[in-house]
Design a protein around this motif. Structure first.
Motif, short mmCIF file in Angstrom:
data_model
loop_
_atom_site.label_atom_id
_atom_site.label_comp_id
_atom_site.label_asym_id
_atom_site.label_seq_id
_atom_site.Cartn_x
_atom_site.Cartn_y
_atom_site.Cartn_z
N UNK A 1 10.92 3.22 16.13
CA UNK A 1 9.77 2.65 16.83
C UNK A 1 10.00 1.15 17.03
N UNK A 2 9.33 0.59 18.02
CA UNK A 2 9.41 -0.87 18.22
C UNK A 2 8.02 -1.46 17.99
N UNK A 3 8.00 -2.52 17.22
CA UNK A 3 6.70 -3.12 16.86
C UNK A 3 6.45 -4.36 17.71
N UNK A 4 5.26 -4.42 18.26
CA UNK A 4 4.82 -5.63 18.94
C UNK A 4 3.88 -6.33 17.96
N UNK A 5 4.33 -7.49 17.50
CA UNK A 5 3.66 -8.12 16.36
C UNK A 5 2.55 -9.04 16.85
N UNK A 6 1.34 -8.50 16.93
CA UNK A 6 0.23 -9.27 17.51
C UNK A 6 -0.76 -9.77 16.46
N UNK A 7 -0.56 -9.37 15.23
CA UNK A 7 -1.49 -9.81 14.19
C UNK A 7 -1.17 -9.13 12.89
N UNK A 8 -1.88 -9.52 11.85
CA UNK A 8 -1.66 -8.88 10.55
C UNK A 8 -3.00 -8.54 9.90
N UNK A 9 -2.95 -7.55 9.04
CA UNK A 9 -4.07 -7.11 8.20
C UNK A 9 -5.20 -6.52 9.05
N UNK A 10 -6.29 -6.21 8.42
CA UNK A 10 -7.29 -5.39 9.10
C UNK A 10 -8.68 -5.67 8.54
N UNK A 11 -9.69 -5.51 9.38
CA UNK A 11 -11.07 -5.74 8.93
C UNK A 11 -11.66 -4.49 8.29
N UNK A 12 -11.07 -3.33 8.59
CA UNK A 12 -11.56 -2.10 7.96
C UNK A 12 -11.00 -2.03 6.54
N UNK A 13 -11.52 -1.12 5.74
CA UNK A 13 -11.17 -1.18 4.32
C UNK A 13 -10.79 0.21 3.78
N UNK A 14 -9.62 0.67 4.18
CA UNK A 14 -9.15 1.97 3.70
C UNK A 14 -8.54 1.80 2.31
N UNK A 15 -8.92 2.67 1.39
CA UNK A 15 -8.45 2.52 0.01
C UNK A 15 -6.93 2.56 -0.06
N UNK A 16 -6.32 3.43 0.74
CA UNK A 16 -4.89 3.68 0.63
C UNK A 16 -4.04 2.69 1.43
N UNK A 17 -4.68 1.72 2.10
CA UNK A 17 -3.94 0.88 3.05
C UNK A 17 -2.83 0.08 2.34
N UNK A 18 -1.63 0.27 2.82
CA UNK A 18 -0.47 -0.37 2.22
C UNK A 18 -0.51 -1.89 2.45
N UNK A 19 -1.23 -2.31 3.49
CA UNK A 19 -1.27 -3.75 3.79
C UNK A 19 -1.89 -4.56 2.64
N UNK A 20 -2.69 -3.89 1.82
CA UNK A 20 -3.29 -4.58 0.66
C UNK A 20 -2.22 -5.08 -0.30
N UNK A 21 -1.14 -4.31 -0.39
CA UNK A 21 -0.08 -4.68 -1.35
C UNK A 21 1.14 -5.25 -0.63
N UNK A 22 1.15 -5.20 0.68
CA UNK A 22 2.32 -5.58 1.46
C UNK A 22 2.39 -7.09 1.67
N UNK A 23 1.24 -7.69 1.91
CA UNK A 23 1.20 -9.14 2.14
C UNK A 23 0.73 -9.86 0.87
N UNK A 24 1.35 -10.99 0.60
CA UNK A 24 0.98 -11.77 -0.60
C UNK A 24 0.71 -13.22 -0.22
N UNK A 25 -0.50 -13.64 -0.07
CA UNK A 25 -1.71 -12.83 -0.08
C UNK A 25 -1.90 -12.20 1.29
N UNK A 26 -2.78 -11.20 1.39
CA UNK A 26 -3.05 -10.66 2.72
C UNK A 26 -3.81 -11.70 3.55
N UNK A 27 -3.40 -11.88 4.78
CA UNK A 27 -4.12 -12.81 5.66
C UNK A 27 -4.38 -12.10 6.98
N UNK A 28 -5.64 -12.13 7.37
CA UNK A 28 -6.02 -11.54 8.65
C UNK A 28 -5.65 -12.55 9.74
#
Lengths: 319, 368
Positions: free
Chosen positions: B80-107
């Motif tokens: 797949x090819x990623x178009x990088x337009x932003x990071x993190x998310x306003x929704x709050x899924x318990x399983x979201x990997x982005x919670x542990x992927x970014x240090x710290x997570x920044x929207x």
């Protein structure tokens, strides 16, 4: 501050006041009592006058040993009148920590007592000269949590049945869940990692099944191997750990058992070992044998070739 | 989720794009010179992840805008090819990997439609099919109501024939996209799950029915669709519930509109477990039969995965025998046992997906 050497009557010491006691104390005082008899009191206890009595800052065991020897008077270091409670407590901890490394229980006791006077950050700053080690505010917080556990927990930590890691996890549980786990750890003997694995697995099963840990055995309809007093602690621990693991990972355990049964059914020659990968995530099996010389190698290869016709082996490898 | 704190990179010009965004966000913008201000603001909270979801940093993307999906070792990746337009998310899924992927997570929201357009034009000139998505590090449509970007992307992709844009979402934010002339080059894709999982694990997302209704509206405007069952969560009676979700899909949309359906059971970096336990104490999602995978992520024990996939595939095939089903990050054994084949050669899975994109989205056949 604590340097006035004098002699007092042992009967004037109130041993019941343990406000500065950090060490749980030794059960058998006779060795120390004999030592004092033969070698003498190497280091006088440190005491403090309170009301009309003296209370002990450092030297509970020595005073108990002296009483055991029916001694009436003893030399002591007396804390000056200007010395306050906080200074006495610091002295009590430092006296022990610079004599030998503190045990976990002593560390917990020291930190818990000091928390009446200091915040975590302040305690961390003065830790090296008092505790003879670095303590971070986070670790102090953990020790305070553990210190809030009921007394049997300290006994289990003292005997090594309960690690700090497991104790910390237990300290965050609901109050009514704590005795259940303390009872488990009073009956098993396991390494830190196995203790934590058992604890975590029970908690996760309980959460997953929506049951209270206390009713774990009843709800899961299992006989608690911890109740089997005919087993020694090591075997009991092994069985208990396996049982909990099987409840936590039922399909994995069942599959593992089935594959191992099938491998046994292949009746491979004793020296040839067929080993599946632990969690079956990879398809690979490893087959191994040991050889000491070329003849043995030849013999094993022949046996391995004979195994090619083994239907059960084919079934295992092609499943 | 409402944005409480809005930081803006001081070097960013307040042009039409940024001005529009600020006017819609409705929070006082604070210009900052250094992203460390955002890091400190977030890290000083007792719950940095929750705070990060309400703190937006508008900036430019200072790294690669178009990049290859990192994939994972030992498991088959879809190129797949990623178009990088932003990071993190306003929704709050318990399983979201982005919670542990970014240090710290920044929207983060990356502005710069002009430079984004240039980057895309360079991709459009290449003799290769590209499947490009914005939903890897964020949800593709969380800013649809506040941003000009989704429209820009749909219209930009409409004018070429070697790339398809996939907008992956758990929202129903498609209103501004409906009237656009997309020329079939945009796939709107929904992550789907069972109502139980949506209710218990996907806080702040749209309900299943809302997502399917939105898919139906998108289909009515000629958009191609895709669905991603990822993460599939194994729990008592889940087979029945996932089959029901599949039945629902085909009540709302036609199989011919679906470019692909992906399946991936829940997997997570070990560090995520602690985050979930802390932030979602009622969640039992990590307490399934997980074992360490070959890529060191925790995965369901393989027979459980295979069983789940088989159930779902047979159900999908009953409704849509020709729809392309693929696995996100699975190995040879799973492919063979569940789909009867394994796209093992390098790029083979990517090729399969390219072909489906070409046939559904009118891309240049000669590039296959």
């Amino acid at each position: 501050m604590f340097d006035t050497l004098c002699e007092i009557n042992l009967s004037d010491i109130d041993l019941n006041d343990e406000r500065y006691r950090i060490s749980p104390g030794i059960v058998n005082i006779s060795f120390l009592a004999d030592s004092i008899k033969k070698i003498g009191l190497i280091s006088p206890p440190v005491i403090r006058p309170v009301d009309n009595k003296f209370i002990v800052i450092s030297g509970f065991n020595r005073i108990t040993a002296l009483l055991h020897n029916n001694v009436l008077k003893t030399p002591v270091y007396l804390a000056g009148k200007e010395t306050d409670d906080f200074q006495c407590l610091l002295f009590a901890i430092a006296a022990l920590s610079f004599k030998r490394p503190l045990t976990h229980v002593e560390l917990i006791a020291g930190v818990t007592r000091l928390s009446d006077y200091l915040e975590r950050e302040e305690m961390a700053k003065i830790a090296p000269p008092v505790f003879n080690m670095q303590l971070t505010p986070g670790f102090i917080e953990d020790l305070l949590h553990i210190g809030s556990l009921p007394d049997p927990a300290m006994e289990l930590i003292h005997t090594g049945n309960l690690s700090l890691k497991a104790a910390k996890k237990i300290s965050f549980l609901d109050k009514d869940e704590i005795p259940f786990f303390l009872n488990i750890f009073s009956k098993i003997k396991a390494s830190t990692s196995i203790q934590f694995e058992i604890l975590q697995n029970i908690l996760e099963i309980s959460a997953r099944e929506g049951i209270h840990p206390q009713s774990f055995f009843k709800e899961m309809k299992i006989i608690n191997p911890l109740d089997d007093e005919t087993l020694d602690a090591v075997l009991r621990t092994q069985r208990f750990r396996t049982m909990v693991f099987e409840q936590r990972y039922p399909v994995l355990s069942q599959t593992r058992r089935m594959i191992l049964d099938k491998i046994a059914a292949t009746k491979l020659p004793g020296i040839i070992r067929l080993i599946p990968l632990e969690n079956f995530e990879s398809r690979g099996y490893s087959i191994s044998f040991m050889v000491k010389n070329h003849d043995e190698f030849q013999k094993n290869v022949r046996q391995l070739t004979d195994v090619l016709e083994n239907k059960t082996l084919r079934e295992i490898l092609d499943s | 989720m409402k944005i409480d704190t809005l930081f803006i990179d001081h070097l960013l010009p307040i042009d039409d794009e940024t001005g529009y965004l600020i006017s819609k966000i409705k929070a006082d913008p604070q210009k900052i010179e250094d992203i460390r201000t955002v890091y400190d603001f977030i890290n000083n909270s007792d719950d940095p992840i929750s705070l990060a979801k309400k703190t937006l940093y508008i900036t430019r993307n200072k790294g690669a805008v178009i990049r290859n999906c990192p994939g994972t070792s030992h498991y088959t990746c879809c190129d797949y090819t990623i178009l990088h337009t932003g990071t993190f998310c306003t929704m709050d899924c318990s399983y979201c990997i982005l919670q542990a992927y970014f240090h710290p997570p920044v929207l983060q929201y990356f502005t710069g439609l002009k430079s984004l357009g240039h980057e895309l034009q360079a991709t459009f000139c290449r003799n290769k099919i590209f499947r490009i998505g914005t939903g890897e590090y964020t949800d593709s449509l969380i800013w649809e109501k506040q941003s000009l970007m989704p429209q820009f992307l749909v219209e930009t992709f409409a004018g070429q024939d070697n790339s398809v844009l996939e907008l992956k979402t758990k929202t129903v934010n498609i209103e501004s996209l409906l009237p656009l002339d997309h020329n079939g080059k945009t796939i709107i894709a929904w992550s789907l799950n069972t109502p139980d999982i949506i209710r218990s694990q996907e806080k702040g997302t749209a309900s299943l029915i809302s997502r399917l209704e939105a898919a139906k509206r998108a289909e009515s405007k000629g958009y191609r669709l895709a669905f991603h069952f990822d993460p599939i969560v194994i729990y008592p009676d889940c087979e029945f519930h996932y089959r029901d979700v599949i039945r629902q899909i085909f009540k709302y949309v036609r199989p011919e509109s679906i470019v692909w359906i992906s399946l991936g059971t829940f997997r997570f970096m070990p560090g995520l477990k602690q985050v979930i336990e802390k932030r979602f104490p009622a969640s039992t999602i990590c307490y399934g039969e997980f074992i360490p995978g070959l890529d060191n992520k925790m995965r369901y024990f393989k027979p459980l995965r295979i069983n789940m996939y088989k159930e779902m595939i047979s159900c999908i095939k009953a409704f849509a025998p020709d729809v392309l089903i693929y696995f996100c990050m699975e190995d040879e054994e799973v492919w063979e046992k569940c789909l009867g084949f394994f796209p093992g050669k390098e790029g083979e899975l990517g090729n399969m997906l390219d072909q489906s994109a070409v046939s559904h989205c009118n891309l240049d056949k000669a590039l296959i």
